[in-house]
Design a protein around this motif. Sequence first.
Motif, PDB file in Angstrom:
ATOM      1  N   ILE A 186       0.818  -1.207   0.000  1.00  0.00           N
ATOM      2  CA  ILE A 186       0.000   0.000   0.000  1.00  0.00           C
ATOM      3  C   ILE A 186       0.853   1.260   0.000  1.00  0.00           C
ATOM      4  N   PHE A 187       2.132   1.146   0.419  1.00  0.00           N
ATOM      5  CA  PHE A 187       2.998   2.318   0.566  1.00  0.00           C
ATOM      6  C   PHE A 187       3.743   2.600  -0.742  1.00  0.00           C
ATOM      7  N   ILE A 188       3.005   3.019  -1.732  1.00  0.00           N
ATOM      8  CA  ILE A 188       3.596   3.189  -3.077  1.00  0.00           C
ATOM      9  C   ILE A 188       4.526   4.391  -3.159  1.00  0.00           C
ATOM     10  N   THR A 225       8.223 -10.094  -0.957  1.00  0.00           N
ATOM     11  CA  THR A 225       7.106 -10.629  -1.742  1.00  0.00           C
ATOM     12  C   THR A 225       5.891  -9.722  -1.696  1.00  0.00           C
ATOM     13  N   ARG A 226       5.898  -8.662  -0.920  1.00  0.00           N
ATOM     14  CA  ARG A 226       4.730  -7.780  -0.801  1.00  0.00           C
ATOM     15  C   ARG A 226       5.159  -6.317  -0.815  1.00  0.00           C
ATOM     16  N   LEU A 227       6.036  -6.021  -1.768  1.00  0.00           N
ATOM     17  CA  LEU A 227       6.464  -4.640  -1.942  1.00  0.00           C
ATOM     18  C   LEU A 227       5.577  -3.955  -2.980  1.00  0.00           C
ATOM     19  N   PRO A 228       5.413  -2.660  -2.862  1.00  0.00           N
ATOM     20  CA  PRO A 228       4.594  -1.939  -3.849  1.00  0.00           C
ATOM     21  C   PRO A 228       5.382  -1.673  -5.127  1.00  0.00           C
ATOM     22  N   ASN A 229       4.669  -1.254  -6.164  1.00  0.00           N
ATOM     23  CA  ASN A 229       5.321  -0.726  -7.347  1.00  0.00           C
ATOM     24  C   ASN A 229       5.652   0.738  -7.059  1.00  0.00           C
ATOM     25  N   PHE A 230       6.799   0.952  -6.495  1.00  0.00           N
ATOM     26  CA  PHE A 230       7.175   2.272  -6.023  1.00  0.00           C
ATOM     27  C   PHE A 230       7.025   3.311  -7.135  1.00  0.00           C
ATOM     28  N   ASN A 286       8.568   6.184  -6.964  1.00  0.00           N
ATOM     29  CA  ASN A 286       9.872   6.839  -7.026  1.00  0.00           C
ATOM     30  C   ASN A 286      10.961   5.829  -6.659  1.00  0.00           C
ATOM     31  N   PRO A 287      12.209   6.082  -7.034  1.00  0.00           N
ATOM     32  CA  PRO A 287      13.293   5.170  -6.649  1.00  0.00           C
ATOM     33  C   PRO A 287      13.354   4.990  -5.139  1.00  0.00           C
ATOM     34  N   ALA A 288      13.416   3.725  -4.705  1.00  0.00           N
ATOM     35  CA  ALA A 288      13.340   3.412  -3.280  1.00  0.00           C
ATOM     36  C   ALA A 288      14.599   2.710  -2.800  1.00  0.00           C
ATOM     37  N   THR A 289      14.890   2.915  -1.494  1.00  0.00           N
ATOM     38  CA  THR A 289      16.035   2.293  -0.831  1.00  0.00           C
ATOM     39  C   THR A 289      15.540   1.501   0.370  1.00  0.00           C
ATOM     40  N   MET A 290      16.052   0.256   0.519  1.00  0.00           N
ATOM     41  CA  MET A 290      15.690  -0.582   1.667  1.00  0.00           C
ATOM     42  C   MET A 290      16.971  -1.065   2.339  1.00  0.00           C
ATOM     43  N   LYS A 291      17.035  -0.856   3.673  1.00  0.00           N
ATOM     44  CA  LYS A 291      18.221  -1.239   4.445  1.00  0.00           C
ATOM     45  C   LYS A 291      17.801  -2.129   5.604  1.00  0.00           C
ATOM     46  N   ILE A 303       9.031 -11.575  -7.744  1.00  0.00           N
ATOM     47  CA  ILE A 303       9.478 -10.534  -8.675  1.00  0.00           C
ATOM     48  C   ILE A 303       9.641  -9.233  -7.913  1.00  0.00           C
ATOM     49  N   LEU A 304      10.781  -8.622  -8.056  1.00  0.00           N
ATOM     50  CA  LEU A 304      11.053  -7.353  -7.409  1.00  0.00           C
ATOM     51  C   LEU A 304      10.527  -6.208  -8.266  1.00  0.00           C
ATOM     52  N   PRO A 305      10.082  -5.119  -7.638  1.00  0.00           N
ATOM     53  CA  PRO A 305       9.612  -3.967  -8.405  1.00  0.00           C
ATOM     54  C   PRO A 305      10.769  -3.232  -9.069  1.00  0.00           C
ATOM     55  N   MET A 306      10.506  -2.615 -10.225  1.00  0.00           N
ATOM     56  CA  MET A 306      11.557  -1.952 -10.991  1.00  0.00           C
ATOM     57  C   MET A 306      12.144  -0.757 -10.268  1.00  0.00           C
ATOM     58  N   ASN A 307      11.338  -0.074  -9.450  1.00  0.00           N
ATOM     59  CA  ASN A 307      11.826   1.145  -8.798  1.00  0.00           C
ATOM     60  C   ASN A 307      12.508   0.887  -7.456  1.00  0.00           C
ATOM     61  N   LEU A 308      12.706  -0.373  -7.108  1.00  0.00           N
ATOM     62  CA  LEU A 308      13.535  -0.674  -5.946  1.00  0.00           C
ATOM     63  C   LEU A 308      14.988  -0.610  -6.429  1.00  0.00           C
ATOM     64  N   LYS A 309      15.723   0.448  -6.050  1.00  0.00           N
ATOM     65  CA  LYS A 309      17.025   0.721  -6.637  1.00  0.00           C
ATOM     66  C   LYS A 309      18.194   0.354  -5.730  1.00  0.00           C
ATOM     67  N   VAL A 310      18.011   0.457  -4.400  1.00  0.00           N
ATOM     68  CA  VAL A 310      19.119   0.197  -3.476  1.00  0.00           C
ATOM     69  C   VAL A 310      18.661  -0.774  -2.404  1.00  0.00           C
ATOM     70  N   VAL A 311      19.432  -1.857  -2.199  1.00  0.00           N
ATOM     71  CA  VAL A 311      19.168  -2.822  -1.127  1.00  0.00           C
ATOM     72  C   VAL A 311      20.480  -3.042  -0.380  1.00  0.00           C
ATOM     73  N   GLU A 312      20.439  -2.882   0.954  1.00  0.00           N
ATOM     74  CA  GLU A 312      21.632  -3.059   1.770  1.00  0.00           C
ATOM     75  C   GLU A 312      21.329  -3.989   2.941  1.00  0.00           C
ATOM     76  N   PHE A 313      22.210  -4.975   3.140  1.00  0.00           N
ATOM     77  CA  PHE A 313      22.125  -5.895   4.274  1.00  0.00           C
ATOM     78  C   PHE A 313      23.377  -5.706   5.133  1.00  0.00           C
ATOM     79  N   ASP A 314      23.200  -5.205   6.348  1.00  0.00           N
ATOM     80  CA  ASP A 314      24.342  -5.170   7.260  1.00  0.00           C
ATOM     81  C   ASP A 314      24.787  -6.580   7.609  1.00  0.00           C
TER      82      ASP A 314
END
Length: 776
Positions: free
Chosen positions: A90-92, A111-116, A118-123, A136-147
């Motif tokens: 829901i958080f597009i 598995t339950r990400l929105p079609n952002f 704007n370009p999005a970052t997840m940490k 399938i990952l959304p196209m606008n998910l641009k940055v993923v970081e795992f500590d």
Amino acid sequence: MNYNNTFYILIILLIVLINGIDSQVFKGNLKPYVNQLYTQVYGETFDGLQCNYGWLLTCGYDQNNERTVIGIDLNIYFSPNPVITVDFSIFIDLVNFTTMDAYSFSPNIFTRLPNFTNPATMKFQNFKDVFPENFILPMNLKVVEFDDINVPLPNAFFATGGINSLKISSTSQGFSFPQQLPINSYLEDLSIVINEINSLPSNAGSALKNLTSLTLSVKNTGTSNIVFPIFQRFSQLYKLNINFQAQDNSNQLFEFEPSINNIDSLLNLQISGYGFNQSNNIIDISNLKEGISLEFANNIDYIKKLKFPKGCSIFLDTFNMSIIDIDFTNAVELTVSNSMYAENLPPASNFNYEKVTTLNLNSNKFTGSIPNEYCYFGKNVLNLGNNLLSGNVPDCFKCYGGPEFPNLFPNAGYIDFDSTSPPSTCTLYIDLTPLSDFFNTNKTTVLTFTGNNIGWTEPAITSSLQGITVRLVVPNKILEITFPPGAGTQPGSLILGYQYTLFRTFVFSYGIPSIDSYYVNGSNIYFRGSYFSFNPDYKNIFTINGNKYTANTQTFQDDQLNHGITFPIENNPVSILNNRETFNVSITIALKKSSNVTFIYFGNITLTNSSQSIFNTTGGDVTFNGEFGIETTDFSSAIIKINDIRVTINQISETQINITYPSIANVDGSYPVYFEIGGFTYTQEYEFIGAPTLPPTQTPSETPSETPSETPSQTPTQTQTNSPTPTQTQTETPTQTQTNSPTPTQSESNELSCSPNLSNSFIQLITFIFVFYLII
């Protein structure tokens, strides 16, 4: 209710009230999802509280100016091992998502990400949720970081979506990286961990089409089973960072990986930590891109055997070893920081001081004095301050004074030189011996001069000849002067040194002209020789049989004088020269005169026996008499062709030529014979004669076969053709009649291909013989 929880809730309510009623209004149906997220985070049910600043949510406005959620930061929790089940699709408008290690997500959040929008970052601080097999990952998910991550990373991170940057800082038991990667055109920045289980996939170079930055964190502590990756060629990779986590040599070390050389697109290579052994053999990385930046830190013993690429910049940081024997000649920049090794400055011979732009040795433990050869570096190249240097300073620095070199200070203490020392009187010297040689008149002359203390200031030069330039090649040592084409003897002066304290005058001379040979092309005579003038300010003046003629200026396109020089049409001496008579010639340029040379003039090809030469269709030898050259004619390049087919020249002299020509098809006719000798050309047609053949055998009912008969010889027809090189021609044969015939073509065999030119009388003769044969 827990009092602590109540306290936090009151604080949140207070922040919301301070930010106004507007913070309570959101677009669409976000409200129940926001309330659900608050409830799962704080362990209490909320209704109506939707947004606050600095805690869980960051709010903003979408493109329609409606209130929305643009950031989620799960940085606190109130229950052990909290599990978030909110549907994040829901958080597009989300652009930033951060979570601490306590949280889990069910089902997996990816598995339950929105079609952002704007370009999005997840940490993620510590990711431990198992990924499903297919998603399938959304196209606008641009940055993923795992500590940290302790589950296998699936191929979906490379096969779906459009992630630009994927960073994995650490891994725990259970993590694994795909062994083979699918083709990916989105990933540009990849950071992964290399350990006993995981390495860089072997096909990374070919799969990651647009990868520009790669960081490898090698966990080589407490193990000996890591396999260091072998690198493919990456088409776009410009930065490679290899970070060994070991901090001493008691852990697993590796031989320097030569396949790094395959990454010829690199612009920056960083290697830190204890990871590579010192090698006994040369390690050649010179195939890396010219101009690359190389950064080495901590254990750098292995660089002693590196063969660096050309034009590289080298940065050495935090190490404890000598660099005095390292070959830096391919480097244009060297910066040394935090060296814990006390030693003298590296010798200037370790560098190519003509190319070095930066030698920054500031803030280390270098001792001793500054070598005299450091005068050869550029004036602003050296930075030697904050070391332990002492002793005498080379004169080149004293010539300019301390204020000109602030980067030499502070240090332990120089003798008679500090940051305020004024310029001192210096002994300057320049060796002008190379000026004693003759210069080329037909091309630029570049001379190198050596000296001592000639300074860092560009010299100045003056001369009556325009276009002379001077360049300081090596400060205080070498300068270069470029002289344009010219002639004669010229004066000049040179000024150099600090505040131009050295003034030298000189003269220089161009070579004395000489004449070697001549040739005639049409109505022009050309002379070849040495030191003819290329400069229009200096004329080529020829004296021929006492008469003066000004020739054209030699062109740069003919800088080897192969074609020689000729004269303007209105002032051409060829008209006064008679065939086979001698003439004297000399040349004068800028008062320099050549020796007189005597030649015999030869102006055309002449045949004296053209009417007597008869060719047979069966081939053979024939001799031509005439005038074909003189003593200076180059007969080796003579060419003779019959019907455009080159024939063999058996013997050639000034008055006679003997050739062998091939057979032709048994067809009579006249064909052109072409002569090319010593720049002259001549063409004449000759008759080819062959015996007629019998017709095919007739049957009894047919007319009997014809009796062969001799064919009378034909009178040769003489023609003079205009070739690419116009010539004069003379013959002694009577005027001949030329018949129009088709142009003969070249046969595919070694025979001459003929197209006959039969006269009417010949055809009548054949007809008569045939009729006579029928009668008898």
